[in-house]
Write an enzyme that holds these catalytic residues in place. Sequence first.
Site, PDB file in Angstrom:
ATOM      1  N   LYS A  56       0.847  -1.192   0.000  1.00 34.18           N
ATOM      2  CA  LYS A  56       0.000   0.000   0.000  1.00 34.18           C
ATOM      3  C   LYS A  56       0.881   1.240   0.000  1.00 34.18           C
ATOM      4  O   LYS A  56       1.988   1.219   0.568  1.00 34.18           O
ATOM      5  CB  LYS A  56      -0.865   0.015   1.268  1.00 34.18           C
ATOM      6  CG  LYS A  56      -2.139   0.802   1.130  1.00 34.18           C
ATOM      7  CD  LYS A  56      -3.244  -0.002   0.482  1.00 34.18           C
ATOM      8  CE  LYS A  56      -4.477   0.822   0.249  1.00 34.18           C
ATOM      9  NZ  LYS A  56      -5.556   0.070  -0.391  1.00 34.18           N
ATOM     10  N   GLY A  78     -23.166   3.072  -5.619  1.00 36.32           N
ATOM     11  CA  GLY A  78     -22.066   3.667  -6.382  1.00 36.32           C
ATOM     12  C   GLY A  78     -21.606   2.710  -7.473  1.00 36.32           C
ATOM     13  O   GLY A  78     -22.389   1.925  -8.008  1.00 36.32           O
ATOM     14  N   VAL A 109     -19.844  -0.024  -7.499  1.00 36.45           N
ATOM     15  CA  VAL A 109     -20.066  -1.453  -7.256  1.00 36.45           C
ATOM     16  C   VAL A 109     -21.550  -1.722  -6.977  1.00 36.45           C
ATOM     17  O   VAL A 109     -22.154  -2.633  -7.557  1.00 36.45           O
ATOM     18  CB  VAL A 109     -19.224  -1.949  -6.053  1.00 36.45           C
ATOM     19  CG1 VAL A 109     -19.495  -3.423  -5.787  1.00 36.45           C
ATOM     20  CG2 VAL A 109     -17.739  -1.731  -6.312  1.00 36.45           C
ATOM     21  N   TYR A 146     -24.422  -0.261  -7.657  1.00 31.74           N
ATOM     22  CA  TYR A 146     -25.440  -0.236  -8.712  1.00 31.74           C
ATOM     23  C   TYR A 146     -25.306  -1.438  -9.635  1.00 31.74           C
ATOM     24  O   TYR A 146     -26.293  -2.056 -10.041  1.00 31.74           O
ATOM     25  CB  TYR A 146     -25.386   1.070  -9.528  1.00 31.74           C
ATOM     26  CG  TYR A 146     -26.728   1.314 -10.174  1.00 31.74           C
ATOM     27  CD1 TYR A 146     -27.682   2.087  -9.534  1.00 31.74           C
ATOM     28  CD2 TYR A 146     -27.072   0.689 -11.369  1.00 31.74           C
ATOM     29  CE1 TYR A 146     -28.948   2.248 -10.079  1.00 31.74           C
ATOM     30  CE2 TYR A 146     -28.326   0.840 -11.914  1.00 31.74           C
ATOM     31  CZ  TYR A 146     -29.260   1.621 -11.278  1.00 31.74           C
ATOM     32  OH  TYR A 146     -30.513   1.767 -11.805  1.00 31.74           O
TER      33      TYR A 146
HETATM   34  P1  NAD Z   1     -18.467   4.644  -4.729  1.00 29.56           P
HETATM   35  O1  NAD Z   1     -17.876   5.833  -4.076  1.00 29.56           O
HETATM   36  O2  NAD Z   1     -18.652   4.616  -6.204  1.00 29.56           O
HETATM   37  O3  NAD Z   1     -19.914   4.351  -4.099  1.00 29.56           O
HETATM   38  C1  NAD Z   1     -20.217   4.490  -2.753  1.00 29.56           C
HETATM   39  C2  NAD Z   1     -21.686   4.907  -2.680  1.00 29.56           C
HETATM   40  O4  NAD Z   1     -22.075   4.892  -1.313  1.00 29.56           O
HETATM   41  C3  NAD Z   1     -21.923   6.323  -3.198  1.00 29.56           C
HETATM   42  O5  NAD Z   1     -22.975   6.319  -4.148  1.00 29.56           O
HETATM   43  C4  NAD Z   1     -22.286   7.121  -1.943  1.00 29.56           C
HETATM   44  O6  NAD Z   1     -23.225   8.150  -2.190  1.00 29.56           O
HETATM   45  C5  NAD Z   1     -22.876   6.030  -1.070  1.00 29.56           C
HETATM   46  N1  NAD Z   1     -22.853   6.331   0.353  1.00 29.56           N
HETATM   47  C6  NAD Z   1     -21.857   6.900   1.068  1.00 29.56           C
HETATM   48  N2  NAD Z   1     -22.219   7.013   2.347  1.00 29.56           N
HETATM   49  C7  NAD Z   1     -23.444   6.464   2.464  1.00 29.56           C
HETATM   50  C8  NAD Z   1     -24.344   6.276   3.535  1.00 29.56           C
HETATM   51  N3  NAD Z   1     -24.059   6.670   4.777  1.00 29.56           N
HETATM   52  N4  NAD Z   1     -25.518   5.650   3.287  1.00 29.56           N
HETATM   53  C9  NAD Z   1     -25.831   5.270   2.029  1.00 29.56           C
HETATM   54  N5  NAD Z   1     -25.034   5.445   0.971  1.00 29.56           N
HETATM   55  C10 NAD Z   1     -23.850   6.031   1.185  1.00 29.56           C
HETATM   56  O7  NAD Z   1     -17.604   3.406  -4.234  1.00 29.56           O
HETATM   57  P2  NAD Z   1     -17.530   1.960  -4.893  1.00 29.56           P
HETATM   58  O8  NAD Z   1     -16.377   1.913  -5.812  1.00 29.56           O
HETATM   59  O9  NAD Z   1     -18.885   1.540  -5.361  1.00 29.56           O
HETATM   60  O10 NAD Z   1     -17.116   1.077  -3.615  1.00 29.56           O
HETATM   61  C11 NAD Z   1     -18.069   0.792  -2.607  1.00 29.56           C
HETATM   62  C12 NAD Z   1     -17.370   0.097  -1.438  1.00 29.56           C
HETATM   63  O11 NAD Z   1     -16.735  -1.102  -1.896  1.00 29.56           O
HETATM   64  C13 NAD Z   1     -16.250   0.920  -0.788  1.00 29.56           C
HETATM   65  O12 NAD Z   1     -16.212   0.606   0.594  1.00 29.56           O
HETATM   66  C14 NAD Z   1     -14.995   0.408  -1.460  1.00 29.56           C
HETATM   67  O13 NAD Z   1     -13.856   0.584  -0.624  1.00 29.56           O
HETATM   68  C15 NAD Z   1     -15.344  -1.058  -1.609  1.00 29.56           C
HETATM   69  N6  NAD Z   1     -14.622  -1.717  -2.705  1.00 29.56           N
HETATM   70  C16 NAD Z   1     -14.721  -1.230  -3.966  1.00 29.56           C
HETATM   71  C17 NAD Z   1     -14.048  -1.878  -4.996  1.00 29.56           C
HETATM   72  C18 NAD Z   1     -14.156  -1.392  -6.432  1.00 29.56           C
HETATM   73  O14 NAD Z   1     -13.811  -2.162  -7.343  1.00 29.56           O
HETATM   74  N7  NAD Z   1     -14.631  -0.187  -6.679  1.00 29.56           N
HETATM   75  C19 NAD Z   1     -13.258  -3.014  -4.729  1.00 29.56           C
HETATM   76  C20 NAD Z   1     -13.189  -3.505  -3.415  1.00 29.56           C
HETATM   77  C21 NAD Z   1     -13.882  -2.831  -2.411  1.00 29.56           C
END
Ligand code: NAD
Length: 355
Positions: free
Chosen positions: A83, A182, A184, A186
């Site tokens: 990291k 978000g 993931v 959706y």
């Molecule tokens: P993102 O930022 O695109 O989506 C997060 C969504 O959560 C946003 O739409 C936001 O408005 C919503 N949100 C935030 N706070 C909230 C609350 N209190 N109540 C309801 N909704 C809330 O992030 P992402 O890329 O979709 O990732 C989502 C989670 O998965 C994160 O914790 C991320 O660390 C984890 N993750 C993502 C990936 C990836 O490939 N993107 C991989 C591993 C883990």
Amino acid sequence: MLSNDLLQYAKNLGFGELHFKIDQTKELYAIIGIHSTQRGPALGGCRCIEYVSIDLAIHDVLRLAQGMSYKAAMANLPLGGGKTVLMRPKQLKNRDAYFQTLGRFVNDLKGRYIIAMDSGVVMNDMDNIALETPYVVTTSKHKGDPAPYTALGVLRGIEAAVKFKFQQDTLNGLHVALQGLGHVGYNLANRLHKQGVRLTVCDRDQKLTTHCAKELGATIVKSEDIYAVECDIFSPCALGAILNDESISQLKAAIVAGAANNQLAEPRHASLLKEKGILYAPDYVINAGGLIYAYAEYRNYINKEFVEQHIQAIYDTLLELFQRAHKENKLPHEVADSMAEARLIKPNAHAIIGD
Ligand code: NAD
């Protein structure tokens, strides 16, 4: 001076290497933690956020790099965990030069660490890093988004949890409460909808919930009401530390399985879930689809079918993990940790992609 507490923490986590780079002209204060290269080069994201102290930054890099080693091991990838943490200045005067300097720092490690995008970093920053080093993924070269792959892995993980908990092979007719729509969340909602799942959703962004209700027939609840929804599966796809005393006391689901990182506020919350009869799918096992994609990108194995095939394995891994936890009367995340540790010691026994 590195405090004894931090050194002890690093020792307890089984480290590894810590590298520091200070470039005052660029205001760069960077730390790269390499937890392990036993299975292969350490791959992990770069965080660029403000830290109130160097100790907190080091603590973060240690914790997150170890998490990446475990995630890669459980995903059967020939990768270690690493990291980068950047102590972001209040104002970044020359962002391009800042990330190019970081790129040279990564390059100095000669491929023992591969850098990827994380909080506070955008694709243009990754492209600047790529000007200085080949040890980088998630650049605009591949234009790839790991989120759909993460969502696919979460779907397979939910299927494994349903198989174990309800002894059924289909998700049809089940009810999922999904937190966060978000990148993931959706995509996962779409996949669940296609499988005949009833959805209740929340997001801070009203546009996303309205769209989900219109397109997928989802019921919308306020963010604070999602935990108490009577459902089969609660799928956290927004925030870390959401499995805490308050949320767990409200949960009515039989399964918790979602993409969010670091879902347990404290390890003891896994015991609380078990006491309530709730099956928890350890986050770093179920959300590894994006990492599998990132590895494929690094090795130029960009072939959708190939990546998806490897993500299917998340189903088998989780099912094995649930069965072992049941048999050994342990918590799923304890079994995941011990499986990952065994794979770190015997690195080649399980690798399925690459060398
Ligand atoms: P993102 O930022 O695109 O989506 C997060 C969504 O959560 C946003 O739409 C936001 O408005 C919503 N949100 C935030 N706070 C909230 C609350 N209190 N109540 C309801 N909704 C809330 O992030 P992402 O890329 O979709 O990732 C989502 C989670 O998965 C994160 O914790 C991320 O660390 C984890 N993750 C993502 C990936 C990836 O490939 N993107 C991989 C591993 C883990």
